[in-house]
Design an enzyme around this catalytic site. Structure first.
Site, PDB file in Angstrom:
ATOM      1  N   SER A  63       0.799  -1.235   0.000  1.00 27.81           N
ATOM      2  CA  SER A  63       0.000   0.000   0.000  1.00 27.81           C
ATOM      3  C   SER A  63       0.826   1.276   0.000  1.00 27.81           C
ATOM      4  O   SER A  63       0.270   2.364  -0.197  1.00 27.81           O
ATOM      5  CB  SER A  63      -0.931   0.014   1.213  1.00 27.81           C
ATOM      6  OG  SER A  63      -1.997  -0.852   0.977  1.00 27.81           O
ATOM      7  N   VAL A 258       1.272  -3.848   3.929  1.00 33.28           N
ATOM      8  CA  VAL A 258       1.123  -5.126   4.643  1.00 33.28           C
ATOM      9  C   VAL A 258       2.354  -6.026   4.583  1.00 33.28           C
ATOM     10  O   VAL A 258       2.412  -7.025   5.295  1.00 33.28           O
ATOM     11  CB  VAL A 258      -0.091  -5.950   4.154  1.00 33.28           C
ATOM     12  CG1 VAL A 258      -1.381  -5.397   4.677  1.00 33.28           C
ATOM     13  CG2 VAL A 258      -0.103  -6.108   2.666  1.00 33.28           C
TER      14      VAL A 258
HETATM   15  O1  DON Z   1      -4.856  -4.791  -1.779  1.00 34.96           O
HETATM   16  C1  DON Z   1      -4.150  -5.571  -1.187  1.00 34.96           C
HETATM   17  O2  DON Z   1      -4.617  -6.538  -0.639  1.00 34.96           O
HETATM   18  C2  DON Z   1      -2.641  -5.396  -1.036  1.00 34.96           C
HETATM   19  N1  DON Z   1      -1.951  -5.856  -2.113  1.00 34.96           N
HETATM   20  C3  DON Z   1      -2.238  -4.018  -0.587  1.00 34.96           C
HETATM   21  C4  DON Z   1      -2.504  -4.014   0.841  1.00 34.96           C
HETATM   22  C5  DON Z   1      -1.786  -3.158   1.776  1.00 34.96           C
HETATM   23  O3  DON Z   1      -0.578  -3.002   1.857  1.00 34.96           O
HETATM   24  C6  DON Z   1      -2.701  -2.630   2.765  1.00 34.96           C
HETATM   25  N2  DON Z   1      -2.070  -2.507   3.995  1.00 34.96           N
HETATM   26  N3  DON Z   1      -1.842  -2.274   4.995  1.00 34.96           N
END
Ligand code: DON
Length: 322
Positions: A63, A258
Site C-alpha cells: 500500500s 502489509v
Molecule cells: O490490496 C491488497 O490486498 C494489497 N496488495 C495491498 C494491501 C496493503 O498493503 C494494505 N495494507 N496495509
C-alpha cells in the site's frame, strides 16, 4: 559518530526484542517473510543516509505504492479530475472495506483499496497497456534506482485478490471506473508487488520531503503543489483506521504496507523508511510504529510539537527586518 545514527542504533536495539504481531498471510506469498527482519533508514533532503539493521532486504511496497500512484494521477490529470472520482476523507475503516461515500459513490480516499483501484483505473484509461511500465519508471525515478516486481507475490495477489475484484466490480457498477477493469486491477496488483528496501522507502520519503526532487540524482519527480496533495492525504489517511491515532501520537505524514514497510516524511528535512513484517491488528508494522512514535517524541517531529515554530515565511511577514 553522528547523533542521528546513535539514535536509530539505540531504537533498533530497543525494539528488536519486540516480537508482537503477525506476518500477513492473506496473500500466501507474503507469509514467507522472515518475521525477525528489522531495518531503520533515514535519508536527509541533502542525501545523507543513516541506517541500521536489514536495510537491504527486499520486500514488496504494497500500500505504500498508493500515495505515489495518486501523485502520478494528480500530476498527469490534475487534482480536480482525480477528486471528481476519489474523495480525500478518512474512512475510519479497514483498508479493504467494501464501501463508497453515500450520495457521490466515490471512494473515501486514495489510500484505501477502493480509492487506489480507482486511481489505477484512471491511470490505465490514460496510458493503456503502457500504464505499469510508466508507473514503474516513475517510482524508480522517485527511489533513484531501477525497481522491479516480485513475480511470485504478484501472481499470489492476482490469484487470491477476490476481494479487490469485488471492489473493482462495485466501482464499475457505479460508473466510477471504465470497463477494462481486469487490466486496471492488473496495474494495481503489480504496483503492490514492486520490490523495495527500507533504504528505498527512506529515499522515496526524502524525495517527497525535498519538494519532489530526488536528493541524490537531482531528478524532479513531482511538482511542489502535488507534493502537498500527496503529503496531506498521507497525514489524514495513510495509516488506515489507525490514522487518527497516528496523527495524534506521531503527527507526520506516513504510509504503511502489509509486507511490513512504513514510510514517513518530515517536510523539507527527512525521509524515514522502516521494515519489520510483523503487523498489528490494523495491518501496520508493530516495530515500524514504535520506532516512529519514539523518533517523533525524541526529535520533536510532530507538526504541533512545541519545538515546531511555524512558518518562517509568516514570521518574516509578522516581524519584518528593521
Ligand atoms: O490490496 C491488497 O490486498 C494489497 N496488495 C495491498 C494491501 C496493503 O498493503 C494494505 N495494507 N496495509
Amino acid at each position: 559518530m553522528n547523533e542521528l545514527q546513535d539514535l536509530i542504533d539505540s531504537l533498533h536495539a530497543k525494539y528488536a526484542a519486540n516480537d508482537r504481531g503477525q506476518v500477513a498471510t492473506y496473500i500466501p506469498e507474503l507469509g514467507k517473510a522472515n518475521p525477525d527482519h528489522f531495518g531503520i533508514c533515514l535519508v536527509s533532503t541533502d542525501g545523507r543516509t543513516f541506517e541500521v539493521g536489514d536495510c537491504d532486504t527486499p520486500f514488496t511496497i504494497q500500500s505504500i505504492s498508493k500515495p505515489f500512484a495518486f501523485g502520478l494521477a494528480v500530476e498527469e490529470m490534475g487534482a480536480d479530475e482525480v477528486l471528481n472520482r476519489v474523495s480525500v476523507e478518512p474512512s475510519g475503516d479497514a483498508f479493504n472495506s467494501i464501501e463508497l461515500q453515500t450520495g457521490s459513490n466515490r471512494p473515501f480516499n486514495p489510500m484505501i483499496n477502493t480509492g487506489a483501484i480507482t486511481v489505477s483505473a484512471m491511470l490505465h484509461a490514460l496510458h493503456g497497456d503502457r500504464t505499469f511500465d510508466h508507473l514503474l519508471e516513475r517510482f524508480s525515478a522517485i527511489a533513484g534506482r531501477q525497481l522491479c516486481v516480485d513475480q511470485a507475490v504478484y501472481e499470489s495477489e492476482r490469484r487470491t485478490g477476490h476481494r479487490n475484484r469485488a471492489i473493482a466490480h462495485l466501482l464499475l457498477n457505479f460508473g466510477v471506473v471504465h470497463e477494462e477493469i481486469e487490466a486496471a486491477l492488473d496495474v494495481y496488483f503489480r504496483q503492490c508487488s514492486i520490490l523495495v528496501t527500507a533504504r528505498d522507502l527512506a529515499m522515496m520519503g526524502a524525495t517527497l520531503s525535498n519538494m519532489g526532487r530526488n536528493p541524490i540524482t537531482g531528478e524532479s519527480t513531482y511538482s511542489i503543489r502535488h507534493v502537498k496533495d500527496i503529503l496531506s492525504i498521507m497525514f489524514t489517511c495513510g495509516m488506515y483506521d489507525y490514522s487518527g491515532q497516528w496523527a495524534y501520537r506521531v503527527g507526520i505524514p506516513a504510509k504503511s504496507g502489509v509486507a511490513g514497510g512504513v514510510l514517513a516524511v518530515i517536510n523539507r528535512q527527512l525521509g524515514i523508511g522502516t521494515y519489520s513484517p510483523r503487523l498489528d491488528q490494523y495491518g501496520n508494522s508493530v516495530r515500524g510504529i514504535e520506532v516512529c512514535v519514539d523518533l517523533a517524541s525524541r526529535l520533536g517531529l510532530h507538526v504541533f510539537d512545541v519545538l515546531n515554530m511555524g512558518s518562517s515565511f509568516l514570521d518574516a511577514v509578522l516581524n519584518p527586518p528593521t
